[in-house]
Design a protein around this motif. Structure first.
Motif, PDB file in Angstrom:
ATOM      1  N   UNK A   1      10.125   6.920  10.543  1.00  0.00           N
ATOM      2  CA  UNK A   1       9.341   7.209   9.335  1.00  0.00           C
ATOM      3  C   UNK A   1       7.860   6.905   9.561  1.00  0.00           C
ATOM      4  N   UNK A   2       7.582   5.809  10.255  1.00  0.00           N
ATOM      5  CA  UNK A   2       6.183   5.488  10.539  1.00  0.00           C
ATOM      6  C   UNK A   2       5.531   6.580  11.385  1.00  0.00           C
ATOM      7  N   UNK A   3       6.275   7.067  12.364  1.00  0.00           N
ATOM      8  CA  UNK A   3       5.733   8.114  13.228  1.00  0.00           C
ATOM      9  C   UNK A   3       5.413   9.367  12.429  1.00  0.00           C
ATOM     10  N   UNK A   4       6.237   9.659  11.422  1.00  0.00           N
ATOM     11  CA  UNK A   4       6.047  10.875  10.625  1.00  0.00           C
ATOM     12  C   UNK A   4       5.117  10.663   9.440  1.00  0.00           C
TER      13      UNK A   4
ATOM     14  N   UNK B   1       1.855  12.927   8.605  1.00  0.00           N
ATOM     15  CA  UNK B   1       2.193  14.296   8.214  1.00  0.00           C
ATOM     16  C   UNK B   1       2.775  14.331   6.804  1.00  0.00           C
ATOM     17  N   UNK B   2       3.671  13.398   6.504  1.00  0.00           N
ATOM     18  CA  UNK B   2       4.285  13.367   5.180  1.00  0.00           C
ATOM     19  C   UNK B   2       3.249  13.050   4.103  1.00  0.00           C
TER      20      UNK B   2
ATOM     21  N   UNK C   1      12.001   7.245   1.981  1.00  0.00           N
ATOM     22  CA  UNK C   1      10.606   7.081   2.392  1.00  0.00           C
ATOM     23  C   UNK C   1       9.731   8.118   1.691  1.00  0.00           C
ATOM     24  N   UNK C   2      10.218   9.356   1.626  1.00  0.00           N
ATOM     25  CA  UNK C   2       9.466  10.412   0.925  1.00  0.00           C
ATOM     26  C   UNK C   2       9.311  10.073  -0.560  1.00  0.00           C
ATOM     27  N   UNK C   3      10.372   9.529  -1.160  1.00  0.00           N
ATOM     28  CA  UNK C   3      10.295   9.161  -2.573  1.00  0.00           C
ATOM     29  C   UNK C   3       9.264   8.057  -2.769  1.00  0.00           C
ATOM     30  N   UNK C   4       9.182   7.116  -1.836  1.00  0.00           N
ATOM     31  CA  UNK C   4       8.164   6.079  -1.927  1.00  0.00           C
ATOM     32  C   UNK C   4       6.756   6.646  -1.899  1.00  0.00           C
TER      33      UNK C   4
END
Length: 374
Positions: free
Chosen positions: A165-168, A171-172, A219-222
């Motif tokens: 998640x940190x790597x992405x 971009x997110x 993670x996206x919801x956060x």
């Protein structure tokens, strides 16, 4: 005493602005401890198998962590990553926060296997000593579907998922900034697809077997919560709704409510935590326990070590405890986990983190300071 005080300082919140999230992190970490200690805890009770199955629902506390992580990383790094150089520094700091304790607990289980094998000891879960998965553990990719089962410090699958998640994250976060509505629709479609096409295993039960897929929606919801934080601040009485949601989650889990029904509530709790923090009203219980949020990662990663040494080796094998004696011994392990986590944080994790991240002093307590949700 002054020298000891400098070496082992008192716990203080990492930020004065996110105390409800820190409070949630601490409680959620103990939710995971309960899941893994429950068999020994319930030793003398009739119907313990059924109770243990119900308590397994507290494993969804990990999903709460993923949501908080998405919010906190957005809060801290919202304007700090603007190129490859800053992205590299961001990843270096994340690695410096996660790797030392992850590698230390991995080494513990490798040495435990070696010592046990040398003396011909039996292992409760011999299958987790899978040396085919040693390198993926070292590289923190063991939640990416490359291992055949839980391995070594089996809870560390979520740390592997966090690193993905940190790597992405850049971009997110860019996508959420470019079109928050589009990002929200993407999130809703993703969760709907996961619910519809989970197959034999509900997607929020994945760990070593593509646990990274489990982390992604949370993670996206956060990130979405961060983008809507001003709107969330308008929820009247958010801290009371938060308390009600937490009680409801605990009661529903104990009653045996299925994880597919509980997961939305696990996502609602950090939403209300964000709303409460944005309003800035903090009660005495949250204020007193929020500093314990700094121990979350330590508690999470070290409770399997405490379980192996204190409960299994000393309690069950050396002292031959069973029944109520084992229950009392297991209850003692709960505060012990916090003590071990505290010592680890100040004597090992923070010095190792400063060394790996290239900083020479303790980070200041600041709303934008280095933070980690797990």
């Amino acid at each position: 005493m002054s020298g000891l005080g400098k070496l082992l300082p008192s716990l203080r919140p990492e930020s004065p602005d996110l105390l409800h999230l820190d409070f949630l992190r601490l409680l959620a970490s103990y939710g995971i401890v309960l899941v893994h200690f429950r068999t020994n805890l319930l030793s003398p009770f009739a119907g313990r198998e059924a109770i243990a199955r119900n308590l397994d629902s507290f494993a969804l506390c990990v999903d709460l962590f993923f949501v908080i992580s998405g919010f906190v990383i957005s809060w801290v790094y919202r304007d700090r990553i603007d190129g490859l150089g800053s992205y590299g520094r961001f990843l270096r700091k994340r690695v410096a926060r996660l790797v030392p304790l992850h590698w230390a607990t991995l080494l513990f289980f490798v040495l435990a296997w070696a010592a046990g094998t040398a003396v011909g000891a039996s292992f409760d879960r011999a299958e987790k000593y899978d040396f085919d998965c040693l390198v993926p553990n070292l590289l923190m990719i063991h939640a990416w579907g490359v291992c055949g089962g839980p391995s070594f410090n089996s809870v560390s699958w979520s740390i592997s998922a966090e690193m993905a998640m940190y790597a992405a994250f850049p971009l997110l976060f860019w996508a959420a900034t470019r079109s928050v509505t589009g990002f929200a629709l993407f999130f809703a479609a993703l969760v709907a697809a996961l619910y519809l096409f989970s197959g034999d295993q509900f997607w929020a039960e994945r760990t070593y077997n593509l646990g990274v897929l489990r982390a992604f929606p949370g993670f996206c919801f956060g990130i979405l919560l961060y983008r809507h934080r001003d709107r969330l601040a308008r929820i009247a009485g958010a801290r009371w709704w938060l308390a009600a949601a937490m009680v409801l989650f605990g009661a529903a889990a104990i009653a045996g409510t299925g994880k597919p029904w509980l997961l939305p509530l696990a996502y609602l709790i950090p939403l209300l935590g964000v709303a409460a923090d944005m309003q800035g009203r903090v009660g005495p219980l949250v204020r007193s326990l929020a500093p314990g949020g700094r121990l979350t990662y330590s508690i999470y990663m070290l409770h399997p070590v405490v379980q192996s040494v204190f409960i299994v080796l000393i309690g069950r094998k050396l002292l031959a405890l069973d029944g109520m004696g084992l229950t009392v011994w297991t209850l003692l392990a709960f505060p012990l986990v916090a003590v071990v986590g505290y010592l680890s944080l100040f004597l090992f994790e923070e010095p190792a983190r400063r060394l790996m991240s290239g900083t020479s002093r303790r980070p200041s307590v600041d709303a934008r300071g280095e933070r980690i949700s797990i």
